[in-house]
Each structure stands twice: as structure tokens, then as C-alpha cells.
Design an enzyme around this catalytic site. Sequence first.
Site, PDB file in Angstrom:
ATOM      1  CG  ASP A 208      33.894  37.788  44.944  1.00  0.00           C
ATOM      2  OD1 ASP A 208      34.488  37.182  44.041  1.00  0.00           O
ATOM      3  OD2 ASP A 208      33.057  38.697  44.721  1.00  0.00           O
ATOM      4  CD  GLU A 250      38.230  37.682  42.800  1.00  0.00           C
ATOM      5  OE1 GLU A 250      38.151  37.498  41.582  1.00  0.00           O
ATOM      6  OE2 GLU A 250      37.390  38.360  43.414  1.00  0.00           O
TER       7      GLU A 250
HETATM    8  C1  GLC Z   1      34.610  37.892  41.404  1.00  0.00           C
HETATM    9  C2  GLC Z   1      34.163  36.580  40.797  1.00  0.00           C
HETATM   10  C3  GLC Z   1      33.401  36.832  39.526  1.00  0.00           C
HETATM   11  C4  GLC Z   1      32.244  37.763  39.793  1.00  0.00           C
HETATM   12  C5  GLC Z   1      32.739  39.044  40.459  1.00  0.00           C
HETATM   13  C6  GLC Z   1      31.610  39.916  40.879  1.00  0.00           C
HETATM   14  O1  GLC Z   1      35.565  38.525  40.623  1.00  0.00           O
HETATM   15  O2  GLC Z   1      35.258  35.739  40.583  1.00  0.00           O
HETATM   16  O3  GLC Z   1      32.927  35.631  38.959  1.00  0.00           O
HETATM   17  O4  GLC Z   1      31.575  38.065  38.591  1.00  0.00           O
HETATM   18  O5  GLC Z   1      33.502  38.739  41.613  1.00  0.00           O
HETATM   19  O6  GLC Z   1      30.832  39.295  41.858  1.00  0.00           O
END
Ligand code: GLC
Length: 573
Positions: A208, A250
Amino acid sequence: MKKACSATDPLWYKDAIIYELHVRAFADSNGDGIGDFQGLISKLDYLQDLGVTCLWLLPFFPSPLRDDGYDISDYCAVNPSYGTIDDFKQFLDAAHQRNMQVMIELVINHSSDQHPWFQRARLAPPGSPERNMYVWSDTDKLYEGVRIIFTDTEKSNWTWDPVANQYYWHRFFSHQPDLNFDNPAVMEEVLNAMRFWMDMGVDGLRLDAIPYLVERDGTSCENVPETHVLIKHIRSVMDAEYENRLILAEANMWPADVRPYFGDGDECQMAFHFPLMPRIYMALRQEDRLPITDIMAQTPDIPPTCQWGIFLRNHDELTLEMVTDDERDYMNLAYAADTRMRINVGIRRRLAPLMDNNRRRIELLNSLLLSMPGTPIMYYGDEIGMGDNIYLGDRNGVRTPMQWNSDRNAGFSRADPARLYFPVVMDPTYGYQSINVEAQQSDASSLLQWTRNMLALRKLFQVFGRGTLEFLAPDNRKILAYIRDYQSEDGTHSETVLCAANLSRFAQPVSLDLAKFAGRQPVEMLGYVPFPAVTDQPYPLTLAPYSFLWLELQPIVSNVVEPTEQQMEVPEP
Ligand code: GLC
Ligand code: CA
């Protein structure tokens, strides 16, 4: 000895169809209004039957749930609302028995402020290893100019902590302090968490928010070189200790900035293609293929072991960070006229409502998802065309309970409706009485059945996950046409597919230059219908409004190869 997992092919993710779901939202087994692992286990047959091959679980760890679980307070445990570690293991085994891989979240940029690491850090003396688990400063002027991501809630990336008497750094919510990767103890903890889940047999990790791991003064604090060193380290440990595992980045960035997250095949095997996604919607509304061909032209080649992850919707807002200001205005006007539909820099709606519930448009977009280069990632509920609830806060409108049938609570839970973690969707168009799995299972022409057929078809061809992409350039720009081509490494097997999509609400003629395939026999792949042979002359096609064609370009002209038994098993569309 490296630890094996459920997948035997190291490149398994290239042929995968990923299904993103939240345990909390899927099925509640004990009637407390919250989905859980036992509920999910009871629905695995459904997912296997749908044809998805990899389940991506949103965070299910202990958490105050102020960011739907992305605010983690314990990385090596299961949130008791969803079950126990044993329930998780049971789920993992049950998924593996059905030949499904499992991917979970490794949220390493930040933790919850309720994590014991943060609670200890605030009390520990400045400069101590405990304090340095996070990023502190006496002034909020450090790293000035770094953009704010959650523009609707946060005014600064710094928040004052009266206990520590210092500011702490956070790229997301102020209750999510960023971990400090300049402290080697942080990497140790990340690797501990990775090993904890991978030892159990988890097949993949979504990393993430990785562009933000390291801060450096005078930079945007995004994608800095030190961040890549860290990810390479994670990958090397993973490869040294485990077989056939996956990490998925991500990184919501432009293609050129995402490219380094693949490294030389020694960072993440997969990364989401964020900029493609809004451009698919833009091309559809403008009835012009240019946004798609343009972004793909800007997409660099990636190492042979790497793969893009492509998606139409997910649990977040439809992000408009990777578009120009004009494009953003256009998207908001076209898809989020009501300002309630907007959040941060994006649109908080599900696929079906974005398509005005138009079945042809939903199918068209899915045909692109399933035929553009990369591994498709579907969001739970979109296979039945679920709607959203824009009156819920944050991005929760797209996180409502899965709609299983027309019983109380959509069959999701036996709880008192008032007790559900979020209300089920109840409006006349998308409410569970009209949109649910059971109804669509008994309706041969439902979106669910269509989706099953498409997934089954895709799985018969490796070209979609592994082939090359070449756009054709017909004069009619309302038609998006491309060739996918795949030659197996041993040279014994080859697949060529022509995909044509009509982005217009009206029927369109198109003439394609297929001269280099002269002599080939196109066969429509859903119905196994032979089309006129390709010659060196322009190849004419007519496409109904929002329709698409997948034509396999078979090598032999005169006799169409009979469908194999496997292909015959694909049910009628
Ligand atoms: C990522 C997740 C999102 C979350 C963010 C902060 O972008 O996809 O849902 O709010 O991280 O943790
Ligand atoms: Ca429950």
C-alpha cells in the site's frame, strides 16, 4: 529450503483474474452485522464458480477502523470482528483447495496512531530508537510544499503531538503517522509481518502507498531513490525465503514514475496502471479512443516477468490524480454532477451507476478490462452491477454489504438491520430486491452469467495475460481496435486476437488494415462464429452501439478448426 505456496508457475499472476473484496462486506456467519472469515469461506464456491483465480483481501487486521482498516494497530493478528487466526488459516486452505491464490495487504507507509509502536514513540525520548519508529520534527516547515493527498480532511502533512511535544509526519489521515524507514527497526518489523503471513501460505502482498516510504528535504518526498532500495530489499528477502510469491505495487503515479517500481524485474512483479483507468471512462464519454491510445503510448515496456494490474473500480474513489486539470473538470462534469459523488481528487461511485446502469456500457468496459494488457482486477459486487450509497461518509458508499438475495439484509447477515456495519443498498434501481446474486444465478441473461462466461473465455487464452499489444489506427476514432499476440516460449503455440470496441452510442462502421494477417481466418470468440477471411484489402466491420468483438485470427483459411472439448464447455452467452 524456500517455502512453497499454492501456485506452481512462478508467473501465475500473469494468468490470474483477481477479485478484490472486504471480509467485513462479504458475508456475516454469526449474525453480528459484520462479515467474517467463516462467512467468506461459505461463499468460496460462489467465487470459484464465477471464475476468479486470486482473492485480494482488504485489510482485516486489528484497527480502530477510521480508514476502513488501513489504520493498523497490529500487523500480525486478525481483527476479532472477522474471526481468529485459525479462521484465516481455514479460509486460506479452503481457497487453495479451490485453486485460488490469496493476496493480502502490507500497509507499510503508516500505522494507526493506536499502534503500540506509536504509543511508545510519543513517550520515548527524542532521538531514541522507540521515538524514531516515526517521523518527527520540531517544526512543521520541514518538507514544505509536499502535496496533501486527502485534501478533503487534512490541512497539513504534520500534526502536533502534545505528548511527544513534536510534530509527526503523515501523508494520509492525521491518525495514520508515517513509519520512519531511516530507522532499520522499521524494516525489521515489515519483514516480520511479511514472514508471519507468508509462512502461513499467503501468495501475494499488495504494498500500500509505497511511493511515500521515504522523505527527503527539497523533494516531493515521492518515489525517492531510497524508496526503491527498500522495496528491492523486501523483494530479495521474499525471493530468498519463499517460492512463487507476488508483490503488487500501489503507486498512483504516471506510467514513467511507476516503471521504476518494477526495477529490473527485482522490485514488484505487478503494479496498478492508475492513469489508464480514468481514461477508459473518458474515452467512453467522449466517444473517442484517443485518451486510451495516448496513455498506452506513454506506457513504457516492463521487464518480462512483470505485469500491469488493470481495474475499472476499487474500494477507493475513482482517482483523478493522474489526469490534467481540464480532464478532471470533464470527468467530474460527466460522471459526478452531484458534488456528493466527489471526494478528495476523485469520484466515489461504483461501476454500474457510473454507466447509468446501461448494460451495454458495463459490458463494453468489462471487455476492455479483460482484453487490455495486464491482469484484470474486479471489485466485489460489480459482477452483479451493485450500486452505491453516496450518503455514507468517506469512500464507504462503495463498501456496502454484498447483495446475495432478496431476504432481510440482502442475505448478507441475519442481524437486526440497524446493527449492520453499513446499511445495504435499498434504492429501487440498485437495491438488493432487484440486484442480487440469487436472482442473477437463475437468470440466463444476467450480468453475473455474462461475467462468468467472459471469465471462462478469457481463461482459455493466454494471450490476454501474456501477449503483446498493438493498436490499429482506423479513421473512425469511435472505434478502439487492437491486436493481442502471444507466441509461447517453446514456439509450439501461438495466439492472435483482434479486439474492436465501439465507444459510441450509435452503430459504427470501421475499416481495418489487417494486410499483415492476410490469409488468416477470424473466428468470433464468444460464439465461435467464423468471419470472412482476411485479405490484403481493408477489412470492414460494423459494430452495434457500445458493442465489442473479439476475433481470434486463426492461421488456416480453408478449414475452421473445430472447437476443442474445453472450449465447448463454455456455456452459451
Ligand atoms: C491506500 C488505500 C486507501 C487508504 C490509503 C491510506 O491508498 O487504497 O484506501 O485510505 O492507502 O491508508
Ligand atoms: Ca460476523
